[in-house]
Design a protein around this motif. Structure first.
Motif, PDB file in Angstrom:
ATOM      1  N   HIS A  46       0.798  -1.076  -0.038  1.00 22.86           N
ATOM      2  CA  HIS A  46       0.189   0.144   0.035  1.00 22.86           C
ATOM      3  C   HIS A  46       0.819   1.188  -0.093  1.00 22.86           C
ATOM      4  O   HIS A  46       2.141   1.321   0.288  1.00 22.86           O
ATOM      5  CB  HIS A  46      -0.819  -0.113   1.000  1.00 22.86           C
ATOM      6  CG  HIS A  46      -1.861  -1.146   1.305  1.00 22.86           C
ATOM      7  ND1 HIS A  46      -1.645  -2.486   1.782  1.00 22.86           N
ATOM      8  CD2 HIS A  46      -3.185  -1.361   0.532  1.00 22.86           C
ATOM      9  CE1 HIS A  46      -2.448  -3.182   1.787  1.00 22.86           C
ATOM     10  NE2 HIS A  46      -3.320  -2.569   1.030  1.00 22.86           N
ATOM     11  N   ARG A  47       0.110   2.256  -0.246  1.00 22.75           N
ATOM     12  CA  ARG A  47       0.984   3.550  -0.476  1.00 22.75           C
ATOM     13  C   ARG A  47       1.607   3.980   1.015  1.00 22.75           C
ATOM     14  O   ARG A  47       0.689   4.009   2.025  1.00 22.75           O
ATOM     15  CB  ARG A  47       0.159   4.743  -0.801  1.00 22.75           C
ATOM     16  CG  ARG A  47      -0.171   4.496  -2.380  1.00 22.75           C
ATOM     17  CD  ARG A  47      -0.721   5.787  -2.899  1.00 22.75           C
ATOM     18  NE  ARG A  47      -1.655   5.483  -3.990  1.00 22.75           N
ATOM     19  CZ  ARG A  47      -2.553   6.354  -4.520  1.00 22.75           C
ATOM     20  NH1 ARG A  47      -2.404   7.669  -4.201  1.00 22.75           N
ATOM     21  NH2 ARG A  47      -3.362   6.222  -5.485  1.00 22.75           N
TER      22      ARG A  47
ATOM     23  N   LYS B 155       6.496   0.504  -3.422  1.00 21.98           N
ATOM     24  CA  LYS B 155       5.862   1.709  -3.378  1.00 21.98           C
ATOM     25  C   LYS B 155       6.683   2.827  -2.473  1.00 21.98           C
ATOM     26  O   LYS B 155       6.213   4.232  -2.709  1.00 21.98           O
ATOM     27  CB  LYS B 155       4.312   1.938  -3.095  1.00 21.98           C
ATOM     28  CG  LYS B 155       3.537   1.066  -4.254  1.00 21.98           C
ATOM     29  CD  LYS B 155       2.067   1.232  -4.107  1.00 21.98           C
ATOM     30  CE  LYS B 155       1.261   0.718  -5.274  1.00 21.98           C
ATOM     31  NZ  LYS B 155       1.172  -0.920  -5.117  1.00 21.98           N
TER      32      LYS B 155
ATOM     33  N   GLU C  49       3.964  -2.857  -8.659  1.00 26.95           N
ATOM     34  CA  GLU C  49       2.638  -3.158  -8.524  1.00 26.95           C
ATOM     35  C   GLU C  49       2.326  -4.730  -7.724  1.00 26.95           C
ATOM     36  O   GLU C  49       1.474  -5.204  -8.105  1.00 26.95           O
ATOM     37  CB  GLU C  49       2.150  -3.405 -10.060  1.00 26.95           C
ATOM     38  CG  GLU C  49       2.127  -2.253 -10.689  1.00 26.95           C
ATOM     39  CD  GLU C  49       0.962  -1.156 -10.091  1.00 26.95           C
ATOM     40  OE1 GLU C  49       0.248  -1.494  -9.376  1.00 26.95           O
ATOM     41  OE2 GLU C  49       1.029  -0.023 -10.651  1.00 26.95           O
TER      42      GLU C  49
ATOM     43  N   TYR D  54      -8.315   7.353  -3.403  1.00 26.45           N
ATOM     44  CA  TYR D  54      -7.522   7.500  -2.535  1.00 26.45           C
ATOM     45  C   TYR D  54      -6.918   9.090  -2.245  1.00 26.45           C
ATOM     46  O   TYR D  54      -6.853   9.456  -1.207  1.00 26.45           O
ATOM     47  CB  TYR D  54      -6.199   6.425  -2.593  1.00 26.45           C
ATOM     48  CG  TYR D  54      -5.312   6.729  -1.567  1.00 26.45           C
ATOM     49  CD1 TYR D  54      -5.345   5.595  -0.365  1.00 26.45           C
ATOM     50  CD2 TYR D  54      -4.255   7.357  -1.478  1.00 26.45           C
ATOM     51  CE1 TYR D  54      -4.368   5.979   0.488  1.00 26.45           C
ATOM     52  CE2 TYR D  54      -3.256   7.640  -0.257  1.00 26.45           C
ATOM     53  CZ  TYR D  54      -3.462   6.688   0.548  1.00 26.45           C
ATOM     54  OH  TYR D  54      -2.399   6.697   1.644  1.00 26.45           O
TER      55      TYR D  54
ATOM     56  N   HIS E 251      -5.921   1.994  -1.894  1.00 25.06           N
ATOM     57  CA  HIS E 251      -5.432   1.946  -3.494  1.00 25.06           C
ATOM     58  C   HIS E 251      -6.515   3.169  -4.307  1.00 25.06           C
ATOM     59  O   HIS E 251      -7.011   3.694  -3.699  1.00 25.06           O
ATOM     60  CB  HIS E 251      -5.760   0.511  -4.190  1.00 25.06           C
ATOM     61  CG  HIS E 251      -5.037  -0.426  -3.468  1.00 25.06           C
ATOM     62  ND1 HIS E 251      -3.647  -0.818  -3.428  1.00 25.06           N
ATOM     63  CD2 HIS E 251      -5.386  -1.515  -2.783  1.00 25.06           C
ATOM     64  CE1 HIS E 251      -3.434  -1.790  -2.849  1.00 25.06           C
ATOM     65  NE2 HIS E 251      -4.358  -2.450  -2.448  1.00 25.06           N
ATOM     66  N   LYS E 252      -5.912   3.050  -5.492  1.00 25.44           N
ATOM     67  CA  LYS E 252      -6.744   4.207  -6.190  1.00 25.44           C
ATOM     68  C   LYS E 252      -8.068   3.807  -6.237  1.00 25.44           C
ATOM     69  O   LYS E 252      -9.039   4.785  -6.628  1.00 25.44           O
ATOM     70  CB  LYS E 252      -6.081   4.052  -7.733  1.00 25.44           C
ATOM     71  CG  LYS E 252      -6.765   4.975  -8.685  1.00 25.44           C
ATOM     72  CD  LYS E 252      -5.892   5.147 -10.054  1.00 25.44           C
ATOM     73  CE  LYS E 252      -6.446   6.136 -10.941  1.00 25.44           C
ATOM     74  NZ  LYS E 252      -5.734   5.971 -12.278  1.00 25.44           N
TER      75      LYS E 252
END
Length: 566
Positions: free
Chosen positions: A166-167, A182, A192, A395, A411-412
């Protein structure tokens, strides 16, 4: 539906590739669209090679992670494998635990309770580790934002190795090692990976460092492929290699738990994992406890695995019932509040089942096609699952609302958050404001991306045989979608299914040309469009249909429109 035809690939590159590979020009164009322009790139695409996996030590902190894990094993320390309660988390835990238990007896697994502890690392989990003299926790699919909890563990003499995808936030936890491609300071070539993928890189690095046989790791790839499919990460690059070989394991020698879930389907595809195995694995954490999924995925006795799979099937049945009820209640709430004209969907009921709100958010997104949050009560706070539409980063939108949020991550296209109840209305207003100001309005209309326009004559058995080798399909490499104009029903068009909601017909493009059977799920309402030999354009994918032992190619409709060119 918006029909968007992808830009035509470079004709010179396509023709050259067609000649080098000995494939038709339409196939070569599909490859070039996917960034495959040379013979070697095509070879890598069609024959993914495990030798092409990246060196795991390119990931920041990997050397530290392997060193600390090696010390723990050598010193006989108690180790906990900790993971999230979804498919990626439970697959990750099952992977590392299954690998580790053969070389180290002092290993335990821990999945947090979705309702008592919530997502991610919990103080309760750390206290459990301290009470059981556990000195190292390997956290999978979570941990990248757990600054306070990792510090709490350190105060109790417990080290963390974090394996997340995750970010990260502005600060990285002070763990012994934080593996996350990330991370902005990580130069790993592929960012990814899912959580299970990062866990796999850890055991790959350990094996490589200790000069052990890396071929033995292939047996764990069924779990990695399951996590890749369920977590909807791009099936490109390293993920394609892992998914390709993981599917092979699923078809040849799957672990007992996955075999019990999938049954006798052959060949097993990514779709089978997404629609059959993943919902059932998820159902354990949604309706009961994620540890049930780990127990299933690590069970070595076939009979016991079948028994555990049966228990999880009950959880899944309960999940489906709750999903149906809550989705209908949420739809009624949207209608009653007259919020159909908003840019966002935000609904709340304190009694909704926390384990199902993510699925409900997906259902509402399919209906109204806009960024969606579904809230329920969770202790003293409200918890929500967020889902988005293609092209919009939910996000980032939540970042713009963080003054009203206690905690969020994701996520996005999918995220989760908690907030105080008195902030709900403020958050709802701010979320609508942020989305309204940032979203491209065309994204609020569902889009079909079309790879190419072709004639029916181009659909041959050889063409389809090559298309099948494009698999495994998923984000970044979706099953090709085609447009054909000027089709006509040969006279067999009708609505089928229990509620007559599906369209079935046979089409041809011109006299003397080939005819194909067609199925259009949930397109029954468009029957009038093809009646009386009206010409129509169709967007579809190609698949096989087997009936009475006879297999033929069929077109699987995505949408149809009245044809204006014929």
């Amino acid at each position: 539906m918006r029909w968007t035809l992808k830009p035509k690939p470079d004709s010179i590159v396509s023709e050259k590739l067609s000649e080098e590979l000995g494939v038709s020009l339409p196939v070569a164009k599909l490859l070039v669209q996917r960034g495959i322009e040379t013979f070697q790139e095509a070879k890598d695409f069609f024959r993914p090679d495990l030798d092409k996996l990246h060196d795991p030590f390119l990931m920041k902190d990997m050397d530290l992670a392997v060193k600390r894990l090696s010390e723990a094993i050598e010193n006989g320390e108690n180790i906990m494998i900790y993971g999230d309660y979804d498919v990626d988390g439970t697959s990750s835990v099952s992977l590392v635990y299954s690998w580790l238990k053969f070389r180290h007896p002092n290993v335990a697994t821990y999945i947090p309770d979705r309702y008592e502890e919530g997502y991610g690392i919990s103080f309760q989990g750390i206290d459990f580790a301290a009470d059981n003299d556990i000195s190292l926790i390997v956290a999978l699919d979570c941990g990248i934002k757990e600054i306070e909890k990792v510090a709490y563990a350190r105060s109790k003499g417990i080290d963390f190795i974090i394996c997340d995808h995750h970010r990260p936030g502005a600060e990285i936890p002070e763990a012994v090692a934080v593996l996350d491609p990330k991370r902005t300071d990580c130069d790993y070539p592929y960012d990814e990976l899912c959580g299970c993928g990062v866990g796999f890189k850890l055991i790959q690095a350990y094996t490589q460092f200790h000069n052990e046989e890396t071929d033995s790791l292939v047996t764990y790839l069924d779990l990695v492929a399951t996590a890749i499919a369920a977590d909807i990460v791009p099936i490109t690059g390293e993920n394609r290699i892992l998914a390709y070989h993981g599917l092979h394991v699923l078809n040849v020698a799957p672990r007992n738990g996955l075999a019990s879930l999938i049954g006798n389907r052959k060949p097993v595809t990514i779709s089978d994992v997404v629609f059959i195995a993943a919902p059932r694995i998820n159902a354990a954490g949604r309706m009961k406890h994620g540890q049930h999924a780990v127990n299933l995925l690590t069970e070595e006795d076939p009979e016991k695995a079948a028994e555990l799979a049966g228990e999880i099937e009950v959880f899944n049945s309960d999940r489906r019932d709750a999903d149906k009820i809550i989705t209908e209640e949420a739809r009624q709430q949207i209608i009653e509040l007259e919020e159909e004209n908003r840019m966002t969907t935000v609904v709340y009921n304190e009694h909704w089942h926390k384990g199902v709100i993510g699925i409900v958010a997906s259902r509402l997104t399919e209906t109204w096609y806009r960024p969606t949050l579904v809230f329920t009560k969770s202790g003293e706070k409200l918890a929500a699952s967020a889902r988005s539409v293609r092209g919009f980063d939910v996000y980032e939108a939540l970042e713009g609302c963080k003054d009203h949020i206690e905690q969020f991550g994701g996520h996005k296209y999918a995220a989760g958050l908690t907030l105080m109840e008195d902030q709900f209305e403020n958050f709802k207003q701010k979320f609508e404001e942020v989305v309204s100001q940032t979203i491209d309005k065309k994204l609020l209309t569902p889009e079909i991306l079309i790879d190419a326009e072709i004639d029916l004559e181009e659909i041959t058995p050889k063409f389809y045989r090559i298309l099948k080798q494009f698999a495994p399909f998923g984000p970044g490499n979706m099953s090709p979608v085609f447009l054909t104009r000027g089709l006509i029903d040969t006279g067999f068009g009708k609505c089928v299914g229990e509620d007559r909601s599906h369209l079935k017909c046979q089409v041809k493009q011109r006299d003397g040309g080939p005819a194909f059977n067609v199925i259009g799920f949930n397109l029954g309402e468009k029957l009038e469009m093809i009646k009386d030999h009206k010409r129509f354009d169709a967007v579809y994918s190609i698949d096989e249909n087997t009936w009475n032992g006879n297999t033929t190619l069929q077109l699987k409709l995505r949408d149809i429109r009245e044809s204006v060119e014929f």
